[in-house]
Scaffold this active site. Sequence first.
Site, PDB file in Angstrom:
ATOM      1  N   CYS A   1      21.873  11.746 -64.124  1.00  0.00           N
ATOM      2  CA  CYS A   1      20.574  11.350 -64.682  1.00  0.00           C
ATOM      3  C   CYS A   1      19.885  10.342 -63.765  1.00  0.00           C
ATOM      4  CB  CYS A   1      20.761  10.739 -66.069  1.00  0.00           C
ATOM      5  SG  CYS A   1      21.524  11.824 -67.286  1.00  0.00           S
TER       6      CYS A   1
ATOM      7  N   ASP B   1      31.875 -29.308 -51.770  1.00  0.00           N
ATOM      8  CA  ASP B   1      31.379 -30.673 -51.752  1.00  0.00           C
ATOM      9  C   ASP B   1      32.366 -31.540 -52.530  1.00  0.00           C
ATOM     10  OD1 ASP B   1      29.605 -32.744 -51.236  1.00  0.00           O
ATOM     11  OD2 ASP B   1      28.539 -32.430 -53.113  1.00  0.00           O
TER      12      ASP B   1
ATOM     13  N   THR C   1      31.505 -35.014 -54.258  1.00  0.00           N
ATOM     14  CA  THR C   1      30.897 -35.610 -55.435  1.00  0.00           C
ATOM     15  C   THR C   1      30.180 -34.556 -56.268  1.00  0.00           C
ATOM     16  OG1 THR C   1      30.566 -37.657 -54.210  1.00  0.00           O
ATOM     17  CG2 THR C   1      29.338 -37.397 -56.263  1.00  0.00           C
TER      18      THR C   1
ATOM     19  N   ASP D   1      35.312  18.122 -65.408  1.00  0.00           N
ATOM     20  CA  ASP D   1      34.175  17.298 -65.011  1.00  0.00           C
ATOM     21  C   ASP D   1      33.836  16.283 -66.095  1.00  0.00           C
ATOM     22  OD1 ASP D   1      31.721  16.740 -63.320  1.00  0.00           O
ATOM     23  OD2 ASP D   1      30.815  17.311 -65.223  1.00  0.00           O
TER      24      ASP D   1
END
Length: 712
Positions: free
Chosen positions: A24, A403, A405, A684
Amino acid sequence: MTTRQQDTRDTARLNVQGMDCGGCERKVEAALEGLSQVEKVSASSMSGTVSVTAYADQALDHDALTHTLSKLGYPVIDASPSTASTPRWWGTAKGRLVLISGALLVMAWLLAWRLPEVGAWPFILATLIGWVPIGQAAWRSLRMGNPLTIEMLMSIAALGALTIGAAAEAAMVVFLFAVGELLEGVAAGQARRRIAALGNLTPATARLLEGEAIRDVAADTLTPGQRVLVRPGDRVPCDGRIVAGTSQLDESPINGESVPRQRATGEDIWAGTVNLDAALEVEVTRGAADNTIARIIHLVEEAQGAKAPVARFIDRFARWYMPLVVGVAVLVAVVPPWLTGLAWSESIYRALALLLIACPCALVISTPAAIAAGLSTAARRGLLIKGGAVLEQLGKLQRVAVDKTGTLTAGAPSVTDVEAWTESSEDEVVRLAAALEQDSSHPVAQAIVQHAEQLGLWLGRASEGQAQAGQGVSGRFEGRQLTLTSPRHWQGTETQSARIAALEAEGKTVVLLLAESKALGVLALRDEPREDTPAAIEALKRLGVSVVMLSGDNARTVAAMGKQLGIEAEGELMPEDKAQRVRDWQAQGLGTVGKVGDGINDAPALAAADVGIAMGGGTDVALETADAALLKNRVMGVAELIALSRATLNNVKTNVALALGFKALFLVSTVLGITGMWVAVMADTGATVLVTLNAMRLLGYRFRSPAVTEGR
């Protein structure tokens, strides 16, 4: 992570009905790409939406888009398919087709058993009646220039079977195809509803405060500045700030945290969280269209449209796979009668069965189904990922820069040591430092002011205050020019320098108080690691990801914390230095590099990294700046992101293997004449439903430990 530039091209996002599989999606994309003003189309059966982008300097013709989709059999609807009310399966067009086809097939078998002289006519009638909607869909796609659709292959197979006298099998194939279409629709609808469950977190109504009166209003009508009452047990109807009351809140719907958190007056809270203990008066800070849940949903929807590289590869593969199989089917029909003397009816039968194998629905849906489920699961756990490409990259991370802080630490340091180096007392050093920091929002400044308040000191306010970028703050107070600065910008005596070095070696941040360039004393602060930081670093290591701390704090403090946590650490870095470290690692071929920071002063490094991850509790910066954001503000979220990405990619690989495995198995068995047409249809359909259900397992994914997650 690339720099984002504003795209001013006209775009549209349409909710459509009936788009339930990869086939689709390809039909919709092929049809809309044929419109002159359309440059790019991305259809998602998992969300039931179609995103359309026009060429530069052109406007989209929305009527043309709607008309094209309607002609194709996918009408545009106002509500999202996941939230729109849907009838029971037997009340849908696909459900009615299954019931009618099934009833006709049973009647045909009964007639063939009781009245054999009728011949094949009952089966022919059952085939033709069940084939009509299939043929209509095939004709619509053919008119749009897309002949190789599953409906066209089914039509050729069913009508071809009638031609060679296999009417019973033709009727069975039509019925099984209808059943498969119904199952795909049910599975896709269930997936969409579970993925869109976030939208149900915000309550429909809110208790609006108007003076002393309280009245119920629709939550989506609330505007910033209004006040609402949130009773115990109620869901918070808006993003807001508490103006009265203290209560425990269950924030798990937003950030995945299982432990309730106490929120008090002045603190921000999110829509969708649950108030547990006491009534709260809340001031609305964001309207319904802009609250945290709405932005999360918007980001997840956008992310589902941003296909991962593996999904784009599968799409390209499917485009040549289907014509190839059709070509093989023609050879199977023509070559054996010439070379082996096989009957034409038998060779044509095998070729028709082979056509049914050609449908790539299971293969096409295998990747987007898993990606969509992974993105949704991440969002429910407070992990925002901006697209399938980011989700795929996260699983490849080998090095993460973090990082200090606010990332590894809570970002709320406290004063641990105060020393006076002149005739001034320690309290005097704190009082003068607090006078300089009164108007600053920096965590160090707030810690110093808070410490002064705890000591009961009178707090004045310095005048002529001036912040010195990366160094400190200065101002005039009680007739003296005062400066609060980092020791790295000051040269003291050997004894003073040794004392500063000793404090920094303990992992503390030291600030120096100067009066007219004379040192009055020092204050030492320490920002302790978050509670989950050691476990998060261990989890990352077990996932094979190395962690490096990059900080602007002094080198000794950073080194001490790095040693404490058992990771590499480098300090005294400016924002551009952090970005350069990331680029250096990339140039050295150290693998995919991620950067974790607060999304503000780490912006250059976030931009330079392959994947930028922002810590940020729902702030605009966290949601807009980086490729991914951690709403729960926990370092463990980085490990969860990587583990979830790897689980999703493993799910994709499993789905692709299942889809291709089914195709290969029945391709061979069909060519050899072992299996027939109805088995091909079942294979399928079964593969499509199987890969969808396998992808939905990710909706129940739980992060346990790296060892378990990687093998999932």
